[in-house]
Scaffold this active site. Structure first.
Site, mmCIF file in Angstrom:
data_model
loop_
_atom_site.group_PDB
_atom_site.id
_atom_site.type_symbol
_atom_site.label_atom_id
_atom_site.label_comp_id
_atom_site.label_asym_id
_atom_site.label_seq_id
_atom_site.Cartn_x
_atom_site.Cartn_y
_atom_site.Cartn_z
ATOM 1 N N HIS A 1 41.045 35.996 48.998
ATOM 2 C CA HIS A 1 40.153 37.095 48.602
ATOM 3 C C HIS A 1 40.797 37.989 47.544
ATOM 4 C CE1 HIS A 1 36.879 36.023 51.194
ATOM 5 N NE2 HIS A 1 37.736 35.875 52.182
ATOM 6 N N ASP B 1 41.831 33.121 44.163
ATOM 7 C CA ASP B 1 40.675 32.322 44.549
ATOM 8 C C ASP B 1 40.097 31.548 43.369
ATOM 9 O OD1 ASP B 1 41.174 33.310 47.040
ATOM 10 O OD2 ASP B 1 39.405 34.598 47.127
ATOM 11 N N MET C 1 31.437 45.479 40.596
ATOM 12 C CA MET C 1 32.426 44.412 40.586
ATOM 13 C C MET C 1 33.773 45.124 40.481
ATOM 14 S SD MET C 1 32.846 41.048 38.131
ATOM 15 C CE MET C 1 32.595 41.894 36.577
ATOM 16 N N ASP D 1 36.033 33.919 40.081
ATOM 17 C CA ASP D 1 35.860 34.550 41.385
ATOM 18 C C ASP D 1 35.832 36.056 41.158
ATOM 19 O OD1 ASP D 1 35.920 34.082 44.455
ATOM 20 O OD2 ASP D 1 37.251 35.780 44.104
#
Length: 193
Positions: A168, A173, A23, A10
């Site tokens: 999140h 996750d 990212m 994730d």
């Protein structure tokens, strides 16, 4: 047969695509192994997590807000993406041993887009190859016999969902999705009707 090791991935990002956007965190959990049959792993037992320094000044405030991460703190203290991707590559190789590492995510398209781009950009290659990704959303759609547009978590039977919350936070996750992946791998739905 060398088998596969599945890595639930994730990522959180501050925009829709890598390059112009960053990212900002990645979480990975070993979800299981498959040779002839699938063996689930304890998804919290072998994990990897990094918060990354942004690679550009551009970001979408709404995308950044999803993760709850502080961009100024990431600029100052986030891991260098080249170092983080090299560490991830070494960790994946160690966990996979002699098996093929395969990414799994729900849905995989977004996470794979960023992960693959970052691996190529910052390490020159991908430990997962160019196609080592298995999308859980597609997997559910095929097994359930439903159109892809109906393959969302709200429509899934409760017993396939993880017991953990979707927070999140990339590692939370990844662990949650590893649990769901193990359930999907074991699921043998009956005939439609």
């Amino acid at each position: 047969m060398r088998g596969d090791t599945y890595f639930s991935v994730d990522i959180e990002a501050d925009g829709p695509i890598p390059g112009p956007y960053s990212m900002i965190s990645i979480g990975v959990a070993v979800a299981g192994h498959r040779e002839r049959t699938f063996t689930p792993a304890d998804p919290a037992a072998a994990t990897f997590y990094r918060e990354l320094r942004p690679i550009s000044d551009d970001f979408v405030p709404e995308a950044l807000a999803v993760s709850g991460l502080d961009r100024d703190a990431l600029v100052r203290y986030g891991a260098d993406p080249a170092v983080a991707m090299a560490e991830l590559t070494a960790w994946v190789r160690e966990q996979a041993g002699g098996t093929r590492p395969v990414v799994t995510a729900y849905p995989a398209a977004y996470d794979w887009l960023f992960l693959y781009w970052y691996l190529i950009r910052f390490t020159g290659g991908s430990v997962f190859g160019h196609s080592g990704v298995l999308d859980m959303k597609t997997m559910y759609a095929v097994k359930a016999g439903v159109p892809y547009g109906l393959a969302h978590k709200r429509a899934m039977p409760r017993h396939l969902l993880a017991d953990r919350r979707h927070t999140h936070h990339a590692l939370d996750d990844a662990i949650e999705q590893a649990e769901m992946f193990a359930k999907l791998m074991a699921w043998q739905p009956g005939p439609p009707g």
